[in-house]
Design a protein around this motif. Structure first.
Motif, short mmCIF file in Angstrom:
data_model
loop_
_atom_site.label_atom_id
_atom_site.label_comp_id
_atom_site.label_asym_id
_atom_site.label_seq_id
_atom_site.Cartn_x
_atom_site.Cartn_y
_atom_site.Cartn_z
N THR A 2 0.84 -1.20 0.00
CA THR A 2 0.00 0.00 0.00
C THR A 2 0.87 1.25 0.00
N LEU A 5 1.14 6.99 3.31
CA LEU A 5 0.28 8.13 3.55
C LEU A 5 1.16 9.27 4.07
N ALA A 7 0.82 12.80 5.45
CA ALA A 7 -0.15 13.75 5.99
C ALA A 7 0.49 15.14 6.01
N VAL A 37 3.04 5.76 7.55
CA VAL A 37 2.41 7.06 7.76
C VAL A 37 3.48 8.08 8.13
N VAL A 65 0.55 8.80 -1.29
CA VAL A 65 -0.70 9.54 -1.21
C VAL A 65 -0.54 10.67 -0.21
N VAL A 67 -2.29 13.38 2.01
CA VAL A 67 -3.58 13.71 2.62
C VAL A 67 -3.43 15.07 3.30
N SER A 100 -5.27 13.44 -1.95
CA SER A 100 -6.66 13.22 -1.53
C SER A 100 -7.39 14.55 -1.40
N ARG A 236 -9.62 9.30 3.68
CA ARG A 236 -9.15 10.12 2.56
C ARG A 236 -8.04 9.39 1.80
N HIS A 237 -7.16 8.71 2.50
CA HIS A 237 -6.10 7.92 1.85
C HIS A 237 -6.72 6.84 0.96
#
Length: 252
Positions: A2, A5, A7, A37, A65, A67, A100, A236-237
């Motif tokens: 995956t 993320l 942030a 993360v 991704v 976010v 996102s 959102r992710h």
């Protein structure tokens, strides 16, 4: 695997702000221990977005991704985040970065702010209570309207004499004007709900003004590491990944 993320928060000179972002991401990690993360900041705090994305790519990931930890689609969401992602793509053209949507509007944001307000002692059954839903404020009117919509939903669902949005900067009403409006509606007590992710200069300004213009107001804490907020970050992710998958070109 995956995609990580990343942030992205605004950043602040106030160290409480970055500490709060890290605390929120600790909750996110606890919910998804399999997910990489990482925190990044647009300004005033480290690490910056570009540095974090470079590190993610350097660690062998070909996709990430972003976010945005932003409550509405104001300037930072519309300009700063895309610019940071575009710069990362310029430096590493084969590194895919999906962005996102921002956190708001979403019922989980309402729930996080509501929980903090109840924790501060606000009673939904109190007809003499007036509530300020306090936010940073923006020159982008739709971002301010999101906060006003929250106040209206809460007013309609409670016995309060009123609930109105108020802003620290760039928008009206100001805290003194909002308090006067609530008093005109019959409020004898004032509470301040926090439409802020983390502590900092602007929440402190709101608090100081409320205490200057109301006797012993109830002051809610920022949303911070609320469980609802952590769930929203993860949602959102997932949404960004699903959207990216949906837009992949069909196989020949």
């Amino acid at each position: 695997m995956t995609p990580p993320l990343v942030a992205v928060a605004h950043g602040s000179r106030d160290p409480r702000s970055a500490a709060t972002v890290h605390a929120l991401l600790d909750v996110v990690r606890a919910k998804r221990p399999d997910l990489d993360v990482r925190a990044a900041f647009l300004d005033l705090s480290a690490p910056r977005v570009g540095d974090v994305l470079s590190a993610v790519h350097g660690d062998g990931h070909d996709t990430a991704v972003v976010v945005p930890l932003l409550l509405g689609r104001a300037f930072h969401a519309r300009v700063d985040v895309p610019a940071a992602v575009a710069e990362a793509h310029r430096r590493s053209p084969r590194f895919q970065v999906h962005v996102s949507d921002v956190l708001g509007p979403d019922p989980r944001l309402d729930a996080a702010a509501w929980r903090r307000l109840l924790d501060a002692g606000a009673d939904p059954r109190d007809p003499e209570l007036g509530v300020l839903v306090a936010a940073a404020g923006s020159s982008h009117a739709p971002a301010n309207q999101l906060v006003a919509d929250v106040a209206e939903r809460w007013r309609a669902a409670t016995a309060w004499s009123g609930a109105v949005a108020t802003f620290a900067a760039a928008a009206e009403p100001t805290v003194p004007a909002a308090i006067e409006e609530l008093r005109a509606r019959g409020a004898r007590r004032i509470a301040v709900a926090s439409w802020f992710l983390a502590p900092g200069l602007l929440p402190d300004r709101i608090t100081a003004q409320a205490r200057d213009h109301a006797e012993d107001p109830l002051i809610a804490e920022p949303m911070a590491d609320d469980d609802n907020l952590a769930d929203l970050v993860l949602a959102r992710h997932a949404e960004a990944l699903a959207d990216a998958q949906a837009h992949l070109p069909a196989a020949l």
